[in-house]
Design a protein around this motif. Structure first.
Motif, PDB file in Angstrom:
ATOM      1  N   PRO A   2      -9.273  -2.284   5.709  1.00 59.89           N
ATOM      2  CA  PRO A   2     -10.493  -1.779   5.075  1.00 59.89           C
ATOM      3  C   PRO A   2     -11.482  -1.192   6.078  1.00 59.89           C
ATOM      4  N   GLU A   3     -11.537  -1.759   7.285  1.00 56.09           N
ATOM      5  CA  GLU A   3     -12.438  -1.218   8.308  1.00 56.09           C
ATOM      6  C   GLU A   3     -12.005   0.190   8.698  1.00 56.09           C
ATOM      7  N   GLN A   4     -10.702   0.371   8.817  1.00 53.92           N
ATOM      8  CA  GLN A   4     -10.179   1.677   9.196  1.00 53.92           C
ATOM      9  C   GLN A   4     -10.485   2.713   8.108  1.00 53.92           C
ATOM     10  N   ALA A   5     -10.312   2.315   6.847  1.00 56.15           N
ATOM     11  CA  ALA A   5     -10.595   3.240   5.743  1.00 56.15           C
ATOM     12  C   ALA A   5     -12.088   3.554   5.680  1.00 56.15           C
ATOM     13  N   GLY A   6     -12.934   2.563   5.940  1.00 60.06           N
ATOM     14  CA  GLY A   6     -14.377   2.785   5.918  1.00 60.06           C
ATOM     15  C   GLY A   6     -14.834   3.712   7.019  1.00 60.06           C
ATOM     16  N   SER A   7     -14.296   3.531   8.222  1.00 63.78           N
ATOM     17  CA  SER A   7     -14.707   4.393   9.334  1.00 63.78           C
ATOM     18  C   SER A   7     -14.184   5.818   9.133  1.00 63.78           C
ATOM     19  N   ALA A   8     -12.981   5.949   8.579  1.00 65.36           N
ATOM     20  CA  ALA A   8     -12.438   7.285   8.310  1.00 65.36           C
ATOM     21  C   ALA A   8     -13.276   7.982   7.238  1.00 65.36           C
ATOM     22  N   SER A   9     -13.722   7.218   6.243  1.00 62.88           N
ATOM     23  CA  SER A   9     -14.540   7.797   5.181  1.00 62.88           C
ATOM     24  C   SER A   9     -15.906   8.242   5.710  1.00 62.88           C
ATOM     25  N   LYS A  10     -16.511   7.440   6.579  1.00 61.91           N
ATOM     26  CA  LYS A  10     -17.800   7.813   7.175  1.00 61.91           C
ATOM     27  C   LYS A  10     -17.652   9.061   8.048  1.00 61.91           C
ATOM     28  N   ARG A  13     -17.265  12.060   5.825  1.00 63.33           N
ATOM     29  CA  ARG A  13     -18.537  12.421   5.198  1.00 63.33           C
ATOM     30  C   ARG A  13     -19.435  13.171   6.182  1.00 63.33           C
ATOM     31  N   SER A  14     -19.508  12.687   7.428  1.00 66.93           N
ATOM     32  CA  SER A  14     -20.350  13.375   8.411  1.00 66.93           C
ATOM     33  C   SER A  14     -19.788  14.755   8.744  1.00 66.93           C
ATOM     34  N   HIS A  15     -18.463  14.881   8.764  1.00 67.82           N
ATOM     35  CA  HIS A  15     -17.853  16.181   9.036  1.00 67.82           C
ATOM     36  C   HIS A  15     -18.121  17.165   7.901  1.00 67.82           C
ATOM     37  N   VAL A  16     -18.183  16.659   6.673  1.00 65.34           N
ATOM     38  CA  VAL A  16     -18.486  17.542   5.541  1.00 65.34           C
ATOM     39  C   VAL A  16     -19.911  18.085   5.664  1.00 65.34           C
ATOM     40  N   ASP A  65      -9.316  15.253   8.396  1.00 64.20           N
ATOM     41  CA  ASP A  65      -9.996  13.980   8.154  1.00 64.20           C
ATOM     42  C   ASP A  65      -9.923  13.587   6.688  1.00 64.20           C
ATOM     43  N   GLY A  66     -10.049  14.555   5.797  1.00 64.27           N
ATOM     44  CA  GLY A  66      -9.931  14.280   4.367  1.00 64.27           C
ATOM     45  C   GLY A  66      -8.544  13.787   4.000  1.00 64.27           C
ATOM     46  N   LEU A  67      -7.525  14.393   4.578  1.00 64.88           N
ATOM     47  CA  LEU A  67      -6.157  13.940   4.330  1.00 64.88           C
ATOM     48  C   LEU A  67      -5.939  12.531   4.876  1.00 64.88           C
ATOM     49  N   GLU A  68      -6.570  12.212   5.997  1.00 62.52           N
ATOM     50  CA  GLU A  68      -6.475  10.867   6.561  1.00 62.52           C
ATOM     51  C   GLU A  68      -7.092   9.840   5.607  1.00 62.52           C
ATOM     52  N   ILE A  70      -7.399  10.148   2.352  1.00 67.43           N
ATOM     53  CA  ILE A  70      -6.504  10.040   1.201  1.00 67.43           C
ATOM     54  C   ILE A  70      -5.292   9.179   1.539  1.00 67.43           C
ATOM     55  N   ALA A  71      -4.698   9.405   2.706  1.00 67.34           N
ATOM     56  CA  ALA A  71      -3.526   8.627   3.112  1.00 67.34           C
ATOM     57  C   ALA A  71      -3.859   7.143   3.238  1.00 67.34           C
ATOM     58  N   LEU A  72      -5.015   6.821   3.797  1.00 69.50           N
ATOM     59  CA  LEU A  72      -5.399   5.415   3.923  1.00 69.50           C
ATOM     60  C   LEU A  72      -5.626   4.776   2.556  1.00 69.50           C
ATOM     61  N   ARG A  73      -6.196   5.512   1.627  1.00 65.54           N
ATOM     62  CA  ARG A  73      -6.412   4.970   0.270  1.00 65.54           C
ATOM     63  C   ARG A  73      -5.078   4.768  -0.447  1.00 65.54           C
ATOM     64  N   VAL A  74      -4.156   5.703  -0.300  1.00 68.69           N
ATOM     65  CA  VAL A  74      -2.843   5.553  -0.934  1.00 68.69           C
ATOM     66  C   VAL A  74      -2.103   4.372  -0.336  1.00 68.69           C
ATOM     67  N   ARG A  75      -2.172   4.225   0.968  1.00 66.96           N
ATOM     68  CA  ARG A  75      -1.521   3.104   1.629  1.00 66.96           C
ATOM     69  C   ARG A  75      -2.109   1.777   1.171  1.00 66.96           C
ATOM     70  N   ARG A  76      -3.439   1.762   0.981  1.00 66.64           N
ATOM     71  CA  ARG A  76      -4.111   0.529   0.540  1.00 66.64           C
ATOM     72  C   ARG A  76      -3.701   0.190  -0.890  1.00 66.64           C
ATOM     73  N   ILE A  77      -3.542   1.188  -1.738  1.00 69.35           N
ATOM     74  CA  ILE A  77      -3.140   0.956  -3.127  1.00 69.35           C
ATOM     75  C   ILE A  77      -1.710   0.437  -3.185  1.00 69.35           C
ATOM     76  N   ARG A  78      -0.841   0.964  -2.364  1.00 71.10           N
ATOM     77  CA  ARG A  78       0.574   0.567  -2.386  1.00 71.10           C
ATOM     78  C   ARG A  78       0.798  -0.830  -1.819  1.00 71.10           C
ATOM     79  N   HIS A  79      -0.104  -1.301  -0.965  1.00 69.94           N
ATOM     80  CA  HIS A  79       0.095  -2.629  -0.361  1.00 69.94           C
ATOM     81  C   HIS A  79      -0.706  -3.652  -1.046  1.00 69.94           C
TER      82      HIS A  79
END
Length: 79
Positions: A2-10, A13-16, A65-68, A70-79
């Motif tokens: 979850p920390e990895q997904a949160g930091s990737a999301s932040k 967001r800043s890159h957007v 970064d957006g694809l990253e 998405i990939a982290l969210r999909v991985r989190r859903i599958r596990h």
């Protein structure tokens, strides 16, 4: 994980926000360039080309970064 997904999301967001600012700057450049002839003012033309290259690079970086995220969210859903 979850920390990895949160930091990737932040990070995404800043890159957007930076992406939006760059697109705004490019829009202002294009408005200013309406009355310019390409190559007439070399500094102006090179600055525009550099800005366009930077926007292109940043767009690709933001998409990665957006694809990253998405990939982290999909991985989190599958596990």
């Amino acid at each position: 994980m979850p920390e990895q997904a949160g930091s990737a999301s932040k990070k995404f967001r800043s890159h957007v926000f930076i992406e939006l600012a760059l697109i705004g700057a490019l829009g202002l450049y294009l408005l200013a360039a309406q009355r310019q002839v390409v190559g007439d003012d070399l500094v102006f033309t090179v600055a525009g080309a550099g800005l366009m290259a930077l926007v292109t690079y940043w767009t690709l970086n933001t998409m990665r970064d957006g694809l990253e995220v998405i990939a982290l969210r999909v991985r989190r859903i599958r596990h």
